[in-house]
Scaffold this motif. Structure first.
Motif, mmCIF file in Angstrom:
data_model
loop_
_atom_site.group_PDB
_atom_site.id
_atom_site.type_symbol
_atom_site.label_atom_id
_atom_site.label_comp_id
_atom_site.label_asym_id
_atom_site.label_seq_id
_atom_site.Cartn_x
_atom_site.Cartn_y
_atom_site.Cartn_z
ATOM 1 N N VAL A 265 0.964 -1.101 0.110
ATOM 2 C CA VAL A 265 -0.019 -0.112 -0.005
ATOM 3 C C VAL A 265 0.880 1.295 -0.040
ATOM 4 O O VAL A 265 1.850 1.150 0.523
ATOM 5 N N LEU A 266 0.288 2.221 -0.599
ATOM 6 C CA LEU A 266 0.975 3.777 -0.515
ATOM 7 C C LEU A 266 0.236 4.281 0.610
ATOM 8 O O LEU A 266 -0.916 4.364 0.573
ATOM 9 N N VAL A 267 1.270 4.989 1.577
ATOM 10 C CA VAL A 267 0.268 5.776 2.617
ATOM 11 C C VAL A 267 0.796 7.433 2.424
ATOM 12 O O VAL A 267 1.947 7.655 2.047
ATOM 13 N N SER A 268 -0.103 8.291 2.063
ATOM 14 C CA SER A 268 0.134 9.651 1.485
ATOM 15 C C SER A 268 -0.771 10.607 2.085
ATOM 16 O O SER A 268 -2.043 10.308 2.458
ATOM 17 N N GLU A 269 -0.564 11.644 2.063
ATOM 18 C CA GLU A 269 -1.520 12.775 2.408
ATOM 19 C C GLU A 269 -2.538 12.794 1.475
ATOM 20 O O GLU A 269 -2.744 12.180 0.485
ATOM 21 N N ASP A 270 -3.722 13.733 1.467
ATOM 22 C CA ASP A 270 -4.787 13.955 0.620
ATOM 23 C C ASP A 270 -4.429 14.587 -0.663
ATOM 24 O O ASP A 270 -4.837 15.860 -1.013
ATOM 25 N N PHE A 271 -3.784 13.725 -1.418
ATOM 26 C CA PHE A 271 -3.075 14.187 -2.621
ATOM 27 C C PHE A 271 -4.316 14.814 -3.831
ATOM 28 O O PHE A 271 -4.195 15.384 -4.641
ATOM 29 N N THR A 272 -5.561 14.250 -3.460
ATOM 30 C CA THR A 272 -6.695 14.553 -4.597
ATOM 31 C C THR A 272 -7.388 15.689 -3.885
ATOM 32 O O THR A 272 -7.644 16.625 -4.918
ATOM 33 N N ARG A 273 -7.822 16.079 -3.050
ATOM 34 C CA ARG A 273 -8.571 17.175 -2.347
ATOM 35 C C ARG A 273 -7.606 18.094 -1.553
ATOM 36 O O ARG A 273 -8.115 19.236 -1.331
ATOM 37 N N ASP A 274 -6.397 17.823 -1.145
ATOM 38 C CA ASP A 274 -5.521 18.760 -0.370
ATOM 39 C C ASP A 274 -4.191 18.760 -0.809
ATOM 40 O O ASP A 274 -3.440 18.339 0.137
#
Ligand SMILES: [Zn+2]
Length: 325
Positions: free
Chosen positions: A272-281
């Motif tokens: 899995v990739l864990v990441s900040e909200d790259f789509t909305r923020d």
């Protein structure tokens, strides 16, 4: 895509509420509580060149980390390797050449006790995209690297059933080059990787809820269930470690291949990739020299590192406190 967006909040619902069933091992909560924000901040300052690292007794600054930057990235690799070694871990540098690029990956290994031939990988990319002479890459991806380094420091104080590999890759920004070579090597060696947690950009949170995305393959993929089990471990740990106010985990079933986890997917491994909200923020400064420390959301970042360190512990199967050497 709309239905995935609708389903995601359902999957992100807390599995265990206070007073309800909680299968998390007690040591996992201990591990989460050992992540210290001052240690994390110092590592981030060092990886981004705001604070000196010491090499051969002389202070030096990690001014940039592009895969072709030469000396500064070498300095970063050496610094990170020394951090792993100080935690008592076996450290290896694996040279790679691919697509016209050449560099090294850094791998530190913590042997498991009873299931040592099962591997949990915790990974991040050390290189940056910007070619500028001063390119801190604080969010992308000193944040993920600091998480891996802090996790190694803490988890090396405990025993786990499974073997943990802490990996820092280079060549990510050219298309996951270093991780592709590493995943090839693991596959050729028949390494039984039961899960890869890849941290890429975990320090930006500006608007809306503090969404932490956990990206799996799409639910039509034959290995979706394995990715989902990893993602569920992360969401469960966030609830059981009391991180639900600082982080809103969202399982995102898009199969987004934009980081090193995709190298492991392509070779048949759960990841899995864990990441900040790259789509909305999304972080508007990523891939520029403006991706600086000053823009880090420390509350969000520290909580994300707690969640990831605890997730790796949970997946590796805690056994006890003192490491067996
Ligand atoms: Zn990037």
């Amino acid at each position: 895509m709309a239905w995935i967006a609708l389903l995601a909040p359902l999957l992100a619902a807390p599995i265990a509420r206070a007073g309800e069933y909680d299968a998390t091992h007690p040591l996992v909560k201990v591990v989460a509580s050992q992540v210290r924000s001052n240690e994390l901040a110092q590592l981030l300052r060092q990886l981004t060149g705001a604070e000196a690292v010491s090499t051969n007794g002389k202070p030096a600054f990690i001014t940039a980390r592009h895969t072709t930057s030469g000396k500064p990235l070498r300095l970063a690799l050496n610094f990170a390797g020394e951090q792993f070694a100080a935690a008592g871990l076996a450290v290896e540098y694996h040279g790679w050449s691919r697509a016209g690029y050449t560099n090294r990956n850094l791998i530190a290994t913590q042997p498991g006790t009873t299931r040592a031939n099962e591997y949990i990988w915790f990974t991040a990319h050390l290189d940056v995209r910007s070619l500028e002479a001063r390119a801190p890459g604080a969010d992308d991806n000193a944040s993920g690297c600091a998480a891996v380094l802090v996790a190694a420091k803490i988890l090396s104080r405990f025993n786990f059933e499974r073997t943990i590999r802490y990996a820092l890759f280079t060549g990510e920004e050219q298309g996951g080059l270093g991780s592709a070579v590493e995943a090839d090597r693991a596959r050729a060696a028949g390494e039984n990787i039961v899960g890869v947690i890849n941290a890429d950009m975990i320090a930006w949170d500006k608007r809306g809820p503090p969404v932490l995305r956990i990206v799996t393959r799409t639910n039509s993929h034959p290995q979706f269930a394995q990715d989902l089990a990893l993602a569920a471990a992360v969401t469960n740990v966030i609830q059981s470690c009391g991180l639900g106010r600082e982080l809103s985990p969202v399982i995102t079933m898009t199969g987004n291949e934009a980081s090193d986890h995709a190298s492991f997917w392509e070779r048949g491994y759960p990841a899995v990739l864990v990441s900040e909200d790259f789509t909305r923020d999304g972080n508007p400064f990523y891939h520029t020299p403006k991706d600086t420390l000053a823009r880090v959301n420390w509350r969000y970042f520290t909580a994300a590192v707690r969640a990831l360190t605890a997730s790796v512990a949970e997946l590796a199967g805690p056994v006890g406190r003192s490491p067996i050497r």
